[in-house]
Scaffold this motif. Sequence first.
Motif, PDB file in Angstrom:
ATOM      1  N   GLY A  36       0.842  -1.190   0.000  1.00 54.13           N
ATOM      2  CA  GLY A  36       0.000   0.000   0.000  1.00 54.13           C
ATOM      3  C   GLY A  36       0.873   1.235   0.000  1.00 54.13           C
ATOM      4  O   GLY A  36       2.095   1.143   0.166  1.00 54.13           O
ATOM      5  N   GLY A  37       0.268   2.364  -0.185  1.00 57.33           N
ATOM      6  CA  GLY A  37       1.003   3.613  -0.202  1.00 57.33           C
ATOM      7  C   GLY A  37       1.348   4.081   1.193  1.00 57.33           C
ATOM      8  O   GLY A  37       1.049   3.422   2.195  1.00 57.33           O
ATOM      9  N   SER A  38       1.991   5.238   1.275  1.00 61.22           N
ATOM     10  CA  SER A  38       2.340   5.827   2.556  1.00 61.22           C
ATOM     11  C   SER A  38       1.072   6.112   3.364  1.00 61.22           C
ATOM     12  O   SER A  38       0.088   6.634   2.833  1.00 61.22           O
ATOM     13  CB  SER A  38       3.113   7.133   2.327  1.00 61.22           C
ATOM     14  N   VAL A 190       6.408  -6.457   4.079  1.00 60.32           N
ATOM     15  CA  VAL A 190       5.787  -5.147   3.844  1.00 60.32           C
ATOM     16  C   VAL A 190       6.544  -4.400   2.758  1.00 60.32           C
ATOM     17  O   VAL A 190       7.775  -4.348   2.769  1.00 60.32           O
ATOM     18  CB  VAL A 190       5.784  -4.309   5.149  1.00 60.32           C
ATOM     19  N   THR A 191       5.810  -3.818   1.812  1.00 62.33           N
ATOM     20  CA  THR A 191       6.430  -3.009   0.762  1.00 62.33           C
ATOM     21  C   THR A 191       5.414  -2.016   0.216  1.00 62.33           C
ATOM     22  O   THR A 191       4.201  -2.227   0.312  1.00 62.33           O
ATOM     23  CB  THR A 191       6.959  -3.892  -0.377  1.00 62.33           C
ATOM     24  N   ALA A 208      -5.340   0.435   2.072  1.00 62.12           N
ATOM     25  CA  ALA A 208      -5.493   1.879   1.849  1.00 62.12           C
ATOM     26  C   ALA A 208      -6.252   2.439   3.039  1.00 62.12           C
ATOM     27  O   ALA A 208      -7.278   1.877   3.449  1.00 62.12           O
ATOM     28  CB  ALA A 208      -6.244   2.173   0.554  1.00 62.12           C
ATOM     29  N   GLY A 209      -5.729   3.511   3.615  1.00 64.45           N
ATOM     30  CA  GLY A 209      -6.402   4.126   4.746  1.00 64.45           C
ATOM     31  C   GLY A 209      -6.582   3.214   5.935  1.00 64.45           C
ATOM     32  O   GLY A 209      -7.542   3.367   6.689  1.00 64.45           O
ATOM     33  N   GLY A 210      -5.662   2.253   6.110  1.00 61.87           N
ATOM     34  CA  GLY A 210      -5.739   1.348   7.247  1.00 61.87           C
ATOM     35  C   GLY A 210      -6.719   0.211   7.095  1.00 61.87           C
ATOM     36  O   GLY A 210      -6.918  -0.578   8.021  1.00 61.87           O
ATOM     37  N   ARG A 211      -7.338   0.068   5.925  1.00 62.79           N
ATOM     38  CA  ARG A 211      -8.320  -0.987   5.686  1.00 62.79           C
ATOM     39  C   ARG A 211      -7.882  -1.908   4.545  1.00 62.79           C
ATOM     40  O   ARG A 211      -7.236  -1.462   3.597  1.00 62.79           O
ATOM     41  CB  ARG A 211      -9.690  -0.392   5.345  1.00 62.79           C
ATOM     42  N   ILE A 212      -8.281  -3.164   4.659  1.00 64.35           N
ATOM     43  CA  ILE A 212      -8.028  -4.120   3.580  1.00 64.35           C
ATOM     44  C   ILE A 212      -8.919  -3.784   2.392  1.00 64.35           C
ATOM     45  O   ILE A 212     -10.142  -3.668   2.529  1.00 64.35           O
ATOM     46  CB  ILE A 212      -8.306  -5.561   4.052  1.00 64.35           C
ATOM     47  N   GLN A 213      -8.307  -3.627   1.231  1.00 65.89           N
ATOM     48  CA  GLN A 213      -9.055  -3.409  -0.002  1.00 65.89           C
ATOM     49  C   GLN A 213      -9.333  -4.720  -0.731  1.00 65.89           C
ATOM     50  O   GLN A 213     -10.403  -4.909  -1.303  1.00 65.89           O
ATOM     51  CB  GLN A 213      -8.280  -2.461  -0.927  1.00 65.89           C
TER      52      GLN A 213
END
Length: 381
Positions: A36-38, A190-191, A208-213
């Motif tokens: 995921g992103g930052s 993690v990457t 994304a945003g702390g949630r599993i997509q």
Amino acid sequence: MASVSFEHVTKRFGTTSVVEDFDLVVEDGELLVLVGGSGSGKSTILRMLAGLEQPSSGTIRIDGHDVTSQAPRARDVAMVFQDYALYPHMTVRENLSLGLRLRNVDKAEIERRVLWASGILGLATLLDRKPKALSGGQRQRVAMGRAMVREPLVFLFDEPLSNLDAALRAQMRLEIGSLQRRLRTTTVYVTHDQVEAMTLGDRIVVLAGGRIQQVGRPIELYRAPANRFVAGFIGTPAMNFMDGAIAREDGRASFVSHGVSWTIGDSAAVQDGTPVTVGIRPEDIRVGASHHAAPDAVDAKRSEDGGPSIAGRVLLVERLGASSHVHVEAGGHRLMVTVNGDSPPELGADVALRLRHDRVHLFAPDGAALCDTRSGDDSIG
């Protein structure tokens, strides 16, 4: 080996939620990648598994045992960080053995494990060198070896390749993947790099945003993304998107946008007039010569394979050798196409883009994937 389970784990810093209801099982011997992103929460999840952060709620289990409140030392996990964290005044041998010496492991056993790990990682001739005499790749191998000699239940990797150049990252990806499959130790990696995720993971968790997509095998995420975020995040180069709406006539649905209109099949159970986004990957578009005199007017018709054909003009060609990325303006859309071979269309050329109809994706206004748009065989004209 051991399984790892996260049971509705949440992490908050003050009023800010960085991980929300993370619920997942990592199978025994699996290499699971969190990508995921930052700010997506991936490193926080890893740190909670390592015991470096405490969850705000939820339970973490390793090999069936609740470790939520256990200290890092008691969890039997070994972590490889982005920073190699080697002691510069110690030799490779001393760096590898330090953790075992602190645990008062028998000297003969320490020597066995150090020789075993250094042999696997190609460090046997470097044991008496200090970190300053090693390359970046060799230092990363030492960091991996330090984790290996622990013989832990779980390996944890926190963006271990971020400090390496592109060529060395590719080499180390191969080595890490090969090593994990050889040892079959349960691994959480993690990457932020989706190429690492796609090439290494048995399964991938997109955050994304702390949630599993979405969770799935690499090819599942690539071919059947659950939402627009996953579709745009997974794949290099990224998926093309076109915004438009659904038009229905005689029971069939069409996608309409900026004069482009093509039938997407009877399976598209979407109401007439519904705003949608179409997604198509660059390699699922083919480029042919245009037979239209007015390339600025967008024209869509059925190509030989039954998929839509759209007239456009080439804006940019990125030549990569065996393939090229061709950027095409088609009405109000700018699409990237991957063209194989060393003879891509020329800059400014009028072209006809043929979209592979069985690889077109539809997304709702909230980003969720809608329906299967396939309506024929898998051929491309």
